[in-house]
Design a protein around this motif. Structure first.
Motif, PDB file in Angstrom:
ATOM      1  N   MET A  60      26.925 -10.825  40.704  1.00 51.20           N
ATOM      2  CA  MET A  60      26.840 -10.676  39.255  1.00 51.20           C
ATOM      3  C   MET A  60      28.150 -11.132  38.628  1.00 51.20           C
ATOM      4  SD  MET A  60      25.636  -9.654  36.270  1.00 51.20           S
ATOM      5  CE  MET A  60      24.061  -8.963  36.767  1.00 51.20           C
ATOM      6  N   SER A  61      28.036 -12.004  37.670  1.00 47.24           N
ATOM      7  CA  SER A  61      29.195 -12.437  36.897  1.00 47.24           C
ATOM      8  C   SER A  61      29.707 -11.272  36.063  1.00 47.24           C
ATOM      9  CB  SER A  61      28.754 -13.597  35.996  1.00 47.24           C
ATOM     10  OG  SER A  61      29.645 -13.798  34.952  1.00 47.24           O
ATOM     11  N   ALA A  62      30.937 -11.404  35.604  1.00 44.13           N
ATOM     12  CA  ALA A  62      31.517 -10.364  34.753  1.00 44.13           C
ATOM     13  C   ALA A  62      30.714 -10.217  33.465  1.00 44.13           C
ATOM     14  CB  ALA A  62      32.957 -10.711  34.429  1.00 44.13           C
ATOM     15  N   ILE A  63      30.639  -8.977  32.996  1.00 41.95           N
ATOM     16  CA  ILE A  63      29.998  -8.649  31.721  1.00 41.95           C
ATOM     17  C   ILE A  63      31.079  -8.084  30.807  1.00 41.95           C
ATOM     18  CG2 ILE A  63      28.329  -7.127  30.599  1.00 41.95           C
ATOM     19  CD1 ILE A  63      26.679  -7.275  33.207  1.00 41.95           C
ATOM     20  N   ILE A  64      31.179  -8.635  29.614  1.00 43.08           N
ATOM     21  CA  ILE A  64      32.243  -8.248  28.682  1.00 43.08           C
ATOM     22  C   ILE A  64      31.704  -7.248  27.678  1.00 43.08           C
ATOM     23  CG2 ILE A  64      33.967  -9.074  27.050  1.00 43.08           C
ATOM     24  CD1 ILE A  64      34.250 -10.232  29.893  1.00 43.08           C
TER      25      ILE A  64
ATOM     26  N   ILE B 223      27.850 -10.604  26.601  1.00 46.45           N
ATOM     27  CA  ILE B 223      28.738  -9.846  25.719  1.00 46.45           C
ATOM     28  C   ILE B 223      27.971  -8.694  25.075  1.00 46.45           C
ATOM     29  CG2 ILE B 223      30.136  -9.923  23.620  1.00 46.45           C
ATOM     30  CD1 ILE B 223      30.973 -12.729  24.368  1.00 46.45           C
ATOM     31  N   PHE B 224      28.591  -7.515  25.135  1.00 48.91           N
ATOM     32  CA  PHE B 224      28.058  -6.296  24.535  1.00 48.91           C
ATOM     33  C   PHE B 224      29.135  -5.675  23.647  1.00 48.91           C
ATOM     34  CE2 PHE B 224      25.440  -7.170  28.133  1.00 48.91           C
ATOM     35  CZ  PHE B 224      24.182  -6.670  27.823  1.00 48.91           C
ATOM     36  N   GLY B 225      28.750  -4.683  22.854  1.00 50.57           N
ATOM     37  CA  GLY B 225      29.691  -4.013  21.972  1.00 50.57           C
ATOM     38  C   GLY B 225      29.607  -2.505  22.130  1.00 50.57           C
ATOM     39  N   LEU B 226      30.765  -1.847  22.131  1.00 47.72           N
ATOM     40  CA  LEU B 226      30.849  -0.383  22.211  1.00 47.72           C
ATOM     41  C   LEU B 226      31.913   0.065  21.228  1.00 47.72           C
ATOM     42  CD1 LEU B 226      30.305   2.392  23.423  1.00 47.72           C
ATOM     43  CD2 LEU B 226      31.807   1.790  25.329  1.00 47.72           C
TER      44      LEU B 226
ATOM     45  N   PHE C 229      27.948 -12.656  13.198  1.00 43.14           N
ATOM     46  CA  PHE C 229      28.187 -12.813  14.631  1.00 43.14           C
ATOM     47  C   PHE C 229      27.734 -11.577  15.408  1.00 43.14           C
ATOM     48  CE2 PHE C 229      31.893 -10.165  14.028  1.00 43.14           C
ATOM     49  CZ  PHE C 229      32.138  -9.614  15.285  1.00 43.14           C
ATOM     50  N   LEU C 230      27.713 -10.421  14.742  1.00 44.20           N
ATOM     51  CA  LEU C 230      27.281  -9.195  15.417  1.00 44.20           C
ATOM     52  C   LEU C 230      25.849  -9.321  15.942  1.00 44.20           C
ATOM     53  CD1 LEU C 230      28.759  -6.500  13.002  1.00 44.20           C
ATOM     54  CD2 LEU C 230      29.560  -7.010  15.312  1.00 44.20           C
ATOM     55  N   HIS C 231      25.040 -10.131  15.258  1.00 45.93           N
ATOM     56  CA  HIS C 231      23.642 -10.297  15.653  1.00 45.93           C
ATOM     57  C   HIS C 231      23.519 -11.106  16.944  1.00 45.93           C
ATOM     58  CE1 HIS C 231      22.254  -9.653  11.196  1.00 45.93           C
ATOM     59  NE2 HIS C 231      23.362  -8.980  11.479  1.00 45.93           N
ATOM     60  N   GLU C 232      24.586 -11.816  17.323  1.00 49.00           N
ATOM     61  CA  GLU C 232      24.576 -12.605  18.559  1.00 49.00           C
ATOM     62  C   GLU C 232      24.824 -11.731  19.788  1.00 49.00           C
ATOM     63  OE1 GLU C 232      26.971 -16.237  16.267  1.00 49.00           O
ATOM     64  OE2 GLU C 232      27.858 -15.190  17.988  1.00 49.00           O
ATOM     65  N   ILE C 233      25.428 -10.580  19.578  1.00 45.19           N
ATOM     66  CA  ILE C 233      25.810  -9.716  20.695  1.00 45.19           C
ATOM     67  C   ILE C 233      24.550  -9.082  21.278  1.00 45.19           C
ATOM     68  CG2 ILE C 233      27.101  -7.641  21.311  1.00 45.19           C
ATOM     69  CD1 ILE C 233      29.143  -8.429  19.164  1.00 45.19           C
ATOM     70  N   THR C 234      24.451  -9.086  22.602  1.00 45.72           N
ATOM     71  CA  THR C 234      23.210  -8.682  23.256  1.00 45.72           C
ATOM     72  C   THR C 234      22.780  -7.275  22.862  1.00 45.72           C
ATOM     73  OG1 THR C 234      23.792 -10.085  25.128  1.00 45.72           O
ATOM     74  CG2 THR C 234      22.043  -8.481  25.477  1.00 45.72           C
ATOM     75  N   ASP C 235      23.706  -6.325  22.871  1.00 47.82           N
ATOM     76  CA  ASP C 235      23.402  -4.946  22.478  1.00 47.82           C
ATOM     77  C   ASP C 235      24.709  -4.280  22.067  1.00 47.82           C
ATOM     78  OD1 ASP C 235      22.054  -2.620  21.956  1.00 47.82           O
ATOM     79  OD2 ASP C 235      21.230  -2.376  23.971  1.00 47.82           O
ATOM     80  N   ILE C 236      24.612  -3.354  21.126  1.00 50.54           N
ATOM     81  CA  ILE C 236      25.785  -2.660  20.607  1.00 50.54           C
ATOM     82  C   ILE C 236      25.501  -1.169  20.593  1.00 50.54           C
ATOM     83  CG2 ILE C 236      27.314  -2.316  18.617  1.00 50.54           C
ATOM     84  CD1 ILE C 236      26.550  -5.197  17.733  1.00 50.54           C
TER      85      ILE C 236
END
Length: 206
Positions: free
Chosen positions: A1-5, A104-107, A124-131
């Motif tokens: 698995m590649s890194a997840i940011i 890319i995810f957001g927390l 750009f927030l709408h591009e993030i997979t999940d927040i």
């Protein structure tokens, strides 16, 4: 698995500071500093990030400091003025990682009542997979529960993801450590240049 940011928002991608508003409302620097330290301070604000309503927050603080009631109310009636915009260096890092193909995810510790403003005004927030927004969950960083929730949300998109695959970028050292405490890789973000160097040391290519 590649890194997840996993990105924190305030101080990494967003330039948020109540001082931007109160410079206009309290011209005296000493009084303004006192107000932001003792009245509309971080301990008060974090409870909205934890899910307390804005109405309750204003009522509680106005009862404590009635002579500041109008200024307390302004924290939310004029909240957009506390958000200066995006941090160019942080956004450049975000764009570079996204272009390189890293998920890319957001927390974020953010009030459920003010986050919709950002959602509406920063596409750009709408591009993030999940927040994960703390105010929606009634949990704030560095509570381990919010990292576990983020991990479960990530696994909905990447079922094979392991905790050590997650790299969390936060301008709070305590919150970065919170991520490390649950097995993630946590980066204390002090500058985009420093974070980029740390990511490349971990083997990321972007």
């Amino acid at each position: 698995m590649s890194a997840i940011i996993v990105f924190d928002f305030g101080g990494v991608l967003f330039d948020w500071n109540p001082d931007y508003l109160y410079q206009k409302l309290i011209p005296d620097a000493e009084e303004r500093a006192w107000f932001l330290q003792h009245v509309c301070n971080g301990a008060w604000n974090i409870e909205q990030d934890r899910g307390r309503s804005v109405a309750e927050a204003i009522a509680v603080k106005s009862a404590e400091f009635p002579h500041y009631a109008e200024l307390i109310d302004a924290f939310y009636t004029r909240w957009p003025e506390t958000l200066r915009g995006l941090l160019p260096d942080g956004m450049a890092l975000y764009e570079a990682l996204k272009t390189a193909g890293y998920p890319i995810f957001g927390l974020t510790n953010w009030s459920a009542e003010t986050f919709p403003y950002a959602w509406e005004h920063y596409p750009f927030l709408h591009e993030i997979t999940d927040i994960v927004v703390s105010g929606h969950e009634s949990i704030i960083k560095p509570d381990p529960a919010i990292y576990h929730l983020m991990y479960q949300r990530i696994r909905q998109h990447h079922p094979d993801a392991k905790p050590e695959d997650l790299i969390f970028i936060d301008d709070s050292a305590i919150n970065a450590q919170g991520a490390r405490n649950v097995g993630w890789q946590g980066i204390h973000h002090t500058s985009a240049q420093s974070t980029a160097s740390l990511l490349r040391e971990k083997g990321l290519q972007f």
